[in-house]
Design a protein around this motif. Sequence first.
Motif, PDB file in Angstrom:
ATOM      1  N   LYS A   1      75.317  65.679   5.221  1.00  0.00           N
ATOM      2  CA  LYS A   1      75.914  65.063   6.498  1.00  0.00           C
ATOM      3  C   LYS A   1      76.575  63.739   6.557  1.00  0.00           C
ATOM      4  O   LYS A   1      77.333  63.456   7.108  1.00  0.00           O
ATOM      5  CB  LYS A   1      74.994  65.225   7.587  1.00  0.00           C
ATOM      6  CG  LYS A   1      74.682  66.564   7.957  1.00  0.00           C
ATOM      7  CD  LYS A   1      73.300  66.998   8.891  1.00  0.00           C
ATOM      8  CE  LYS A   1      73.039  68.201   9.083  1.00  0.00           C
ATOM      9  NZ  LYS A   1      71.980  68.304  10.059  1.00  0.00           N
TER      10      LYS A   1
ATOM     11  N   HIS B   1      80.113  62.075   7.095  1.00  0.00           N
ATOM     12  CA  HIS B   1      80.165  61.019   8.011  1.00  0.00           C
ATOM     13  C   HIS B   1      81.212  59.988   7.650  1.00  0.00           C
ATOM     14  O   HIS B   1      82.048  59.286   8.286  1.00  0.00           O
ATOM     15  CB  HIS B   1      79.219  60.532   8.770  1.00  0.00           C
ATOM     16  CG  HIS B   1      78.934  59.392   9.508  1.00  0.00           C
ATOM     17  ND1 HIS B   1      78.817  59.685  10.997  1.00  0.00           N
ATOM     18  CD2 HIS B   1      79.244  58.081   9.532  1.00  0.00           C
ATOM     19  CE1 HIS B   1      79.018  58.428  11.784  1.00  0.00           C
ATOM     20  NE2 HIS B   1      78.987  57.794  10.816  1.00  0.00           N
TER      21      HIS B   1
ATOM     22  N   LYS C   1      83.967  56.953   9.821  1.00  0.00           N
ATOM     23  CA  LYS C   1      83.190  56.804  10.835  1.00  0.00           C
ATOM     24  C   LYS C   1      82.064  55.521  10.562  1.00  0.00           C
ATOM     25  O   LYS C   1      81.467  55.103  11.164  1.00  0.00           O
ATOM     26  CB  LYS C   1      82.226  58.010  11.467  1.00  0.00           C
ATOM     27  CG  LYS C   1      83.372  59.021  11.984  1.00  0.00           C
ATOM     28  CD  LYS C   1      82.292  60.106  12.212  1.00  0.00           C
ATOM     29  CE  LYS C   1      83.331  61.416  12.834  1.00  0.00           C
ATOM     30  NZ  LYS C   1      82.500  62.483  13.311  1.00  0.00           N
TER      31      LYS C   1
ATOM     32  N   SER D   1      75.200  54.506  11.939  1.00  0.00           N
ATOM     33  CA  SER D   1      74.331  55.879  12.063  1.00  0.00           C
ATOM     34  C   SER D   1      73.216  55.617  11.400  1.00  0.00           C
ATOM     35  O   SER D   1      73.253  55.330  10.062  1.00  0.00           O
ATOM     36  CB  SER D   1      74.983  56.983  11.568  1.00  0.00           C
ATOM     37  OG  SER D   1      76.355  57.470  12.852  1.00  0.00           O
TER      38      SER D   1
END
Length: 340
Positions: free
Chosen positions: A224, A228, A233, A206
């Motif tokens: 955030k 994550h 992730k 990401s």
Amino acid sequence: MELTPDLLKTLYRYLVTTRTLENRVATICQSQNANDPLIVGKGYLSAGQEAISVGAAHALRQGDWLAVGHRDMGAHLVRGITPQEIFAQYFCRATSLTQGRDENIHFGCTDKKILGFISHMGASACVANGLAAAMKYRGDPNFVLTTFGDGASSQGIVHESLNYAAVFKLPVVFIINNNGYAISTPVQEQFAVKNLADRAAGYGISGILVDGNDVVAVYQNALKARDHVLAGKGPVLMECKTMRMCGHGTHDSAGYVPRDEIEAWEKRDPLLLMKEQLVKEIDFTEEADKKLSLEVNELIEAAWQAAAKASGPRAEDLLTGVYTEGNLSDVNFRGRSRML
């Protein structure tokens, strides 16, 4: 997390403290006696980009680690390093974090979970990976936040670290302080992509693009990113766009930066933006701002003067703290005792 008035004022206080402290470093460097300098070497300041380290460090929780660069003074202050400790470090005093063995921002502090700074730009990324791998192996509920500049983002070791972290889904947040210049080389002469965050797709992770002058935006996006990576992730590459409002170091007048570019970014000074937000959202007054400035100035003045009076390291202490004492033969590795 809710943006309470206290949190907003705290973020602003750290911005003001960081700017005031580093302005004092710059003043000392520019006015000291060259034959008997208080600061040997230079200062590498974060003027104009304080919001990145202050906002990102606020997203850390107890047990999370920092592996930051040379323009992250705000992160050190948020993590609990005091201005007096910073000045003692600059002055190579025995009371400094390295007991006078090194200077300026070349320090770490394991008590506050800050890895030692590595001068070679980008090298901290792979060390952050190693720490994150250990966290994942042990099942720790924490992550590592590491930062580097736009110039360092093109280093081979950074590409390798991003790829490795992606493959093994390590809990690392990589933050690029894109301040427009790699020493004196502008970004348009460094890389062909518009946004460095776009590189995240190439690693299969990401990517987040953030206004690096907006401390609240940095803080919220770092939170955030933390959620994550802790959800398993994989790592996050977060690019914070900003402007270095000073030279590469206190020796550099930044004459290569066009004046109109500086003037455009001065209107988006992170301290100015945050003050405007405080005035708009919580009725922060000019009187309150003047009181804060006075408090911070007094803090910084007392800190550097106390550090200046402290003693330097003693020759007889040169070898203390260099070698580990005690028996290292009994080390437990995966439940088995190993001899070193």
